[in-house]
Design a protein around this motif. Structure first.
Motif, PDB file in Angstrom:
ATOM      1  N   LEU A  70       0.832  -1.204   0.000  1.00 54.81           N
ATOM      2  CA  LEU A  70       0.000   0.000   0.000  1.00 54.81           C
ATOM      3  C   LEU A  70       0.870   1.260   0.000  1.00 54.81           C
ATOM      4  O   LEU A  70       0.349   2.370   0.072  1.00 54.81           O
ATOM      5  CB  LEU A  70      -0.923   0.005   1.229  1.00 54.81           C
ATOM      6  CG  LEU A  70      -1.817  -1.231   1.398  1.00 54.81           C
ATOM      7  CD1 LEU A  70      -2.693  -1.086   2.639  1.00 54.81           C
ATOM      8  CD2 LEU A  70      -2.649  -1.494   0.171  1.00 54.81           C
ATOM      9  N   ASP A  71       2.174   1.074  -0.098  1.00 59.73           N
ATOM     10  CA  ASP A  71       3.116   2.201  -0.081  1.00 59.73           C
ATOM     11  C   ASP A  71       2.834   3.181  -1.212  1.00 59.73           C
ATOM     12  O   ASP A  71       2.685   2.775  -2.366  1.00 59.73           O
ATOM     13  CB  ASP A  71       4.567   1.706  -0.221  1.00 59.73           C
ATOM     14  CG  ASP A  71       5.036   0.910   0.981  1.00 59.73           C
ATOM     15  OD1 ASP A  71       4.379   0.987   2.042  1.00 59.73           O
ATOM     16  OD2 ASP A  71       6.051   0.208   0.853  1.00 59.73           O
ATOM     17  N   GLY A  72       2.744   4.445  -0.865  1.00 57.83           N
ATOM     18  CA  GLY A  72       2.594   5.496  -1.854  1.00 57.83           C
ATOM     19  C   GLY A  72       1.197   5.667  -2.417  1.00 57.83           C
ATOM     20  O   GLY A  72       0.998   6.488  -3.317  1.00 57.83           O
ATOM     21  N   LEU A  73       0.223   4.918  -1.910  1.00 59.58           N
ATOM     22  CA  LEU A  73      -1.142   5.097  -2.408  1.00 59.58           C
ATOM     23  C   LEU A  73      -1.713   6.411  -1.871  1.00 59.58           C
ATOM     24  O   LEU A  73      -1.414   6.820  -0.759  1.00 59.58           O
ATOM     25  CB  LEU A  73      -2.042   3.935  -1.974  1.00 59.58           C
ATOM     26  CG  LEU A  73      -1.746   2.570  -2.596  1.00 59.58           C
ATOM     27  CD1 LEU A  73      -2.701   1.522  -2.041  1.00 59.58           C
ATOM     28  CD2 LEU A  73      -1.839   2.610  -4.113  1.00 59.58           C
ATOM     29  N   THR A  74      -2.543   7.038  -2.674  1.00 58.95           N
ATOM     30  CA  THR A  74      -3.174   8.294  -2.262  1.00 58.95           C
ATOM     31  C   THR A  74      -4.354   7.996  -1.328  1.00 58.95           C
ATOM     32  O   THR A  74      -4.810   6.851  -1.242  1.00 58.95           O
ATOM     33  CB  THR A  74      -3.702   9.062  -3.491  1.00 58.95           C
ATOM     34  OG1 THR A  74      -4.770   8.295  -4.074  1.00 58.95           O
ATOM     35  CG2 THR A  74      -2.600   9.312  -4.519  1.00 58.95           C
ATOM     36  N   GLU A  75      -4.850   9.020  -0.677  1.00 59.42           N
ATOM     37  CA  GLU A  75      -6.030   8.855   0.193  1.00 59.42           C
ATOM     38  C   GLU A  75      -7.215   8.341  -0.631  1.00 59.42           C
ATOM     39  O   GLU A  75      -7.981   7.497  -0.169  1.00 59.42           O
ATOM     40  CB  GLU A  75      -6.399  10.185   0.867  1.00 59.42           C
ATOM     41  CG  GLU A  75      -5.453  10.577   1.986  1.00 59.42           C
ATOM     42  CD  GLU A  75      -5.417   9.562   3.128  1.00 59.42           C
ATOM     43  OE1 GLU A  75      -6.489   9.111   3.565  1.00 59.42           O
ATOM     44  OE2 GLU A  75      -4.314   9.221   3.573  1.00 59.42           O
ATOM     45  N   LYS A  76      -7.345   8.852  -1.845  1.00 55.46           N
ATOM     46  CA  LYS A  76      -8.431   8.407  -2.722  1.00 55.46           C
ATOM     47  C   LYS A  76      -8.300   6.920  -3.030  1.00 55.46           C
ATOM     48  O   LYS A  76      -9.284   6.174  -2.976  1.00 55.46           O
ATOM     49  CB  LYS A  76      -8.429   9.226  -4.009  1.00 55.46           C
ATOM     50  CG  LYS A  76      -9.563   8.865  -4.952  1.00 55.46           C
ATOM     51  CD  LYS A  76      -9.562   9.717  -6.196  1.00 55.46           C
ATOM     52  CE  LYS A  76     -10.720   9.313  -7.106  1.00 55.46           C
ATOM     53  NZ  LYS A  76     -10.712  10.016  -8.364  1.00 55.46           N
ATOM     54  N   GLU A  77      -7.091   6.464  -3.351  1.00 57.76           N
ATOM     55  CA  GLU A  77      -6.865   5.050  -3.664  1.00 57.76           C
ATOM     56  C   GLU A  77      -7.137   4.171  -2.442  1.00 57.76           C
ATOM     57  O   GLU A  77      -7.730   3.090  -2.563  1.00 57.76           O
ATOM     58  CB  GLU A  77      -5.440   4.842  -4.176  1.00 57.76           C
ATOM     59  CG  GLU A  77      -5.238   5.404  -5.571  1.00 57.76           C
ATOM     60  CD  GLU A  77      -3.784   5.501  -6.005  1.00 57.76           C
ATOM     61  OE1 GLU A  77      -3.545   5.516  -7.225  1.00 57.76           O
ATOM     62  OE2 GLU A  77      -2.891   5.577  -5.127  1.00 57.76           O
ATOM     63  N   LEU A  78      -6.739   4.637  -1.255  1.00 59.91           N
ATOM     64  CA  LEU A  78      -7.017   3.885  -0.031  1.00 59.91           C
ATOM     65  C   LEU A  78      -8.527   3.800   0.215  1.00 59.91           C
ATOM     66  O   LEU A  78      -9.029   2.781   0.696  1.00 59.91           O
ATOM     67  CB  LEU A  78      -6.300   4.514   1.166  1.00 59.91           C
ATOM     68  CG  LEU A  78      -4.767   4.368   1.149  1.00 59.91           C
ATOM     69  CD1 LEU A  78      -4.145   5.210   2.249  1.00 59.91           C
ATOM     70  CD2 LEU A  78      -4.349   2.910   1.265  1.00 59.91           C
TER      71      LEU A  78
END
Length: 100
Positions: A70-78
């Motif tokens: 999950l490294d580097g995922l944006t808040e939207k992607e999370l």
């Protein structure tokens, strides 16, 4: 039940005697009921037998994104990942966890 990546790949739908599993956010779901999607030839077969967390968060089927990171995922992607997790929870039984 705990699954390693090597153990999980055995549940990729290529052996009709075994269920189809997809891992998401550390949990392993039995997606056999969705074999038209996750089984061989299905549009999401690339996720079968793997942890698809990153790919689902990014809404992609690119091989390099089909992993647990999950490294580097944006808040939207999370948020997208959380939505997928809710859908999986409502539709498929949890059969185990991915060993960390």
């Amino acid at each position: 039940m705990e699954f390693t990546a090597q153990h999980l790949i055995q549940y990729n739908g290529t052996d009709p005697s075994k269920p189809i599993y997809v891992a998401l956010n550390g949990r392993v779901f039995d997606v056999t009921d969705g074999k038209s999607f996750y089984g061989p030839g299905g549009p999401y077969a690339v996720f079968a037998g793997k942890d698809a967390s990153r790919a689902l968060a990014k809404m992609t089927t690119n091989d390099e994104d089909i992993n647990a990171s999950l490294d580097g995922l944006t808040e939207k992607e999370l948020g997208v990942l959380a939505d997928f997790e809710k859908k999986f929870e409502a539709k498929y039984p949890v059969v185990g966890r991915v060993a960390s």
